[in-house]
Design a protein around this motif. Structure first.
Motif, mmCIF file in Angstrom:
data_model
loop_
_atom_site.group_PDB
_atom_site.id
_atom_site.type_symbol
_atom_site.label_atom_id
_atom_site.label_comp_id
_atom_site.label_asym_id
_atom_site.label_seq_id
_atom_site.Cartn_x
_atom_site.Cartn_y
_atom_site.Cartn_z
ATOM 1 N N ASP A 262 -97.089 -47.448 -13.177
ATOM 2 C CA ASP A 262 -97.775 -48.705 -13.432
ATOM 3 C C ASP A 262 -98.414 -48.752 -14.807
ATOM 4 N N ASN A 275 -101.647 -56.805 -14.906
ATOM 5 C CA ASN A 275 -102.109 -56.163 -13.681
ATOM 6 C C ASN A 275 -102.267 -57.161 -12.543
ATOM 7 N N GLY A 276 -101.787 -58.366 -12.759
ATOM 8 C CA GLY A 276 -101.815 -59.358 -11.701
ATOM 9 C C GLY A 276 -103.194 -59.952 -11.443
ATOM 10 N N LYS A 448 -97.237 -57.725 -10.330
ATOM 11 C CA LYS A 448 -97.252 -57.643 -11.780
ATOM 12 C C LYS A 448 -96.472 -58.783 -12.434
#
Length: 702
Positions: A262, A275-276, A448
């Motif tokens: 990630d 990172n959404g 994401k």
């Protein structure tokens, strides 16, 4: 009913692997609600109506008297000594170790006698290692021989190649090595048939953030997609303002080589650092005429990758018949980037093996090629990981020489990430097409902004495809689902424009992201989209193709459909490609199925290595695959054919012990099958299935 014994079919050395009186074979039990009526009193039609496989009554067996220990996704199956006993319960998972602790344990393990230096193993001489006492591995040949596991029955998988086996003493088939061969070479002998090896020089440049992407940057500038999204005023929330909901990242995207990382590469622009949670969405591109990119001469876009502080290795683009960027004239460059001059791939009526996470590795694709697949595609690779230079992620782009029509699938959330990736792939790899995944349902990808999340942002979809297709000469295809939210299909409203974006073909999986695999694929909607697509855009359908009858029905219902992509059907029975080509239901025997598994084991050893590590890696992915093959019900056992992919199997006997063993959904029985082709498992061996292959209403493959 009496069944043939496995001892009559297999050598005594392998028959003992399944001879465990204390652990009887456990075929799959039905999870369906029978409504209080036993299956033997139902008609085949009634069983089919309840999605239960109509197995002939003489093959049915009563449920086990003791509680079933069938495998589930959370169970860890342990095997001790020579017995493949079922785990009585799932042990508690240990606390995760820190990276430092894992690294320290790995270094200590490398010094053990079992980890002989590869240089010493090849030659058998301690002096062959150039590092001497500073080597990370053991140099004690005698200690290694004392603890090395016994050789596996069979011959070395590398004997088909010229030269000796590069694993030397470490090979688990060392007893079959010949002495009348030349000295070992640096490259592994089996690798000569594999392509797309990742250049170490390029990897170092990516690590050091010294790689430039002139073609990608020029295209992004031309489309108005460069810069930090925080500095722009327009945010792309889709045509109707829908935003993909944030879900807890419970799923993990893994593949046959690596767990998705990630972290974000420093070589990628801030747009990729998603990172959404707190970054603004991509800005809408500046409005231009639809043909603006096509009509502008792209000679200003330089070909090839430029490097700060040096020139990379000149082996880029190996195995490609096209002229290199350095030898092309300016007019050649402009023609290469013109969509109308791109190489066209005709998918019509070709048997297309879908990209499959974990199980769709190179050895599995080789098996499918032998059985009749025409088009193959590698496992989905994350753009951020590729741009970070992660070797394990680049290994997903590996290609075998038998894959004559091969593509790679990538997944990214933003135009600049995807565009840089396709430029790098075209320079580094030999591929026939690049597929962009816009349908992956896995939470860690969606959170994401990639995969299915792009379905909620059609303008970003357009930006990604338009930028990628304008940057490279390799055909770009896309794979989508019907929608993100159930009941809100939207591909039919976008399909007419996808061709103008630059996509060569689009594959439509007939399910929404929210639906996952809980209902049959909506092929009527797929047909609707196909009929709305422009003639220049090839449209492929995907979902629940499990026999040549399914294939024929889809082609008959919608002649405009280019072809059908085959995914889970190939996992359960890879010989589906043979059935479609020969237009028959193949009542394959257990012996023929075992031969397919042997081919897979041989291909796996050639790919991952014939030493102990390579054997156990091959075994691991074989076991993952067996988690799907157990769902196959032989044709000769069914009252109604063909089998449908959503049918649940009752408990049944096979026509011989091996067929009964192959029908079991117990991971302990899968281990037994692996022992037939890869020898005994190590003492204390354990296996934890990754995919929920027994959960028919959900699967992790996108």
């Amino acid at each position: 009913m009496e069944t043939e014994t496995l001892m009559d079919e297999l050598p005594a050395a392998t028959a003992t692997a399944v001879e465990h009186p204390e652990t009887p074979l456990q075929p799959p039990s039905s999870n369906a609600d029978d409504g209080g009526v036993s299956q033997e009193f139902r008609t085949p039609e009634e069983l089919v109506a309840k999605s239960i496989a109509p197995v002939k009554r003489e093959y049915l067996r009563p449920p086990p008297s003791r509680p079933s220990t069938n495998n589930n996704n959370n169970a860890i199956v342990g095997v001790e000594n020579d017995d493949a006993a079922e785990a009585k319960g799932a042990p508690l998972l240990k606390d995760k170790k820190s990276k430092r602790q894992i690294k320290r344990e790995r270094r200590e393990e490398q010094k053990s006698p079992l980890h002989l230096c590869p240089k010493v193993a090849k030659s058998g001489k301690v002096s062959a290692c150039p590092y001497g006492d500073k080597c990370r591995f053991s140099h004690d040949v005698e200690a290694f021989k004392a603890v090395k596991p016994a050789d596996i029955e069979g011959s070395c998988p590398f004997l088909v190649y010229e030269g000796p086996c590069s694993y030397g003493l470490a090979c688990r088939f060392a007893g079959t090595h010949r002495d009348d061969v030349s000295a070992p070479t640096e490259n592994l002998p089996g690798k000569s048939s594999e392509l797309n090896f990742f250049s170490k020089d390029t990897q170092k440049l990516l690590w050091k953030n010294k790689m430039k992407f002139p073609k990608a940057e020029a295209t992004l500038k031309l489309l108005g997609l460069e810069g930090n999204p925080k500095d722009k005023t327009l945010a792309d929330n889709g045509e109707n303002g829908q935003v993909a909901p944030k879900e807890p990242a419970t799923d993990t995207k893994t593949d046959s080589n690596v767990v998705a990382n990630d972290s974000i590469s420093p070589s990628i622009s801030p747009e990729d650092n998603v990172n959404g949670n707190n970054l603004a969405d991509d800005a809408r591109p500046l409005k231009k005429a639809k043909s603006s990119v096509n009509e502008i001469c792209s000679s200003q876009v330089s070909s090839g990758l430029s490097v700060q502080g040096g020139v990379p290795d000149g082996n880029f683009g190996v195995n490609k018949s096209e002229p290199t960027a350095d030898t092309m004239t300016d007019s050649d460059k402009s023609l290469k980037l013109h969509p109308r001059e791109k190489k066209l791939i005709d998918f019509r009526d070709k048997l297309y093996l879908a990209p499959l996470t974990t199980v769709g590795n190179l050895p599995f694709r080789r098996v499918c090629k032998v059985l009749g697949a025409d088009v193959t595609c590698g496992e989905m690779a994350m753009c951020t990981n590729l741009l970070q230079g992660q070797a394990a992620e680049w290994a997903l782009l590996r290609r075998h020489s038998s894959e004559n029509l091969f593509g790679v699938q990538i997944c990214g959330a933003y135009p600049d990430t995807v565009t840089k990736t396709v430029e790098l792939i075209e320079q580094e790899c030999s591929v026939d097409f690049i597929d962009i995944n816009m349908g992956c349902p896995i939470d860690v990808v969606v959170n994401k902004g990639g995969g299915s999340a792009l379905l909620t942002k059609p303008m970003r979809m357009k930006s990604v495809v338009e930028a990628a297709s304008s940057t490279v000469g390799t055909p770009v295809t896309i794979k989508v689902r019907t929608a993100y939210f159930e009941g809100k299909n939207r591909i039919d409203s976008l399909i007419a424009d996808m061709g103008s974006w630059g996509a060569t073909a689009v594959t439509i999986h007939g399910r929404s992201r929210q639906q996952r695999y809980s209902k049959p694929a909506d092929w009527d909607y797929v047909y609707q989209c196909v009929r709305k697509a422009p003639k220049s855009l090839q449209v492929l359908g995907n979902g629940d193709v499990f026999s040549y009858v399914d294939w024929n029905n889809h082609k008959t219902e919608c002649p405009e459909l280019s072809t059908c992509m085959i995914a889970r059907g190939a996992l359960v029975k890879p010989w589906i490609f043979t059935e479609i080509k020969e237009q028959r239901h193949w009542d394959i025997t257990s012996g023929e199925r075992l031969d397919i598994l042997k081919d897979y084991a041989r291909f796996g050893l050639q790919h991952w290595g014939s030493d102990s590590k390579g054997v156990e890696t091959t075994r691991h992915f074989l076991l993952e695959w067996l988690g799907y093959t157990c769902r196959y019900v032989p044709v000769g056992l069914l009252d109604i054919i063909p089998q449908k992919i959503n049918w649940r199997s009752p408990s049944y006997y096979g026509r011989d012990d091996l067929e009964t063993l192959m029908a079991s959904d117990s991971a302990a029985d899968w281990v037994r099958i692996s022992e037939l082709v890869l020898g005994k498992v190590p003492s204390g061996y354990s296996f934890a299935p990754k995919h929920k292959s027994n959960a028919y209403d959900r699967a992790e493959n996108g």
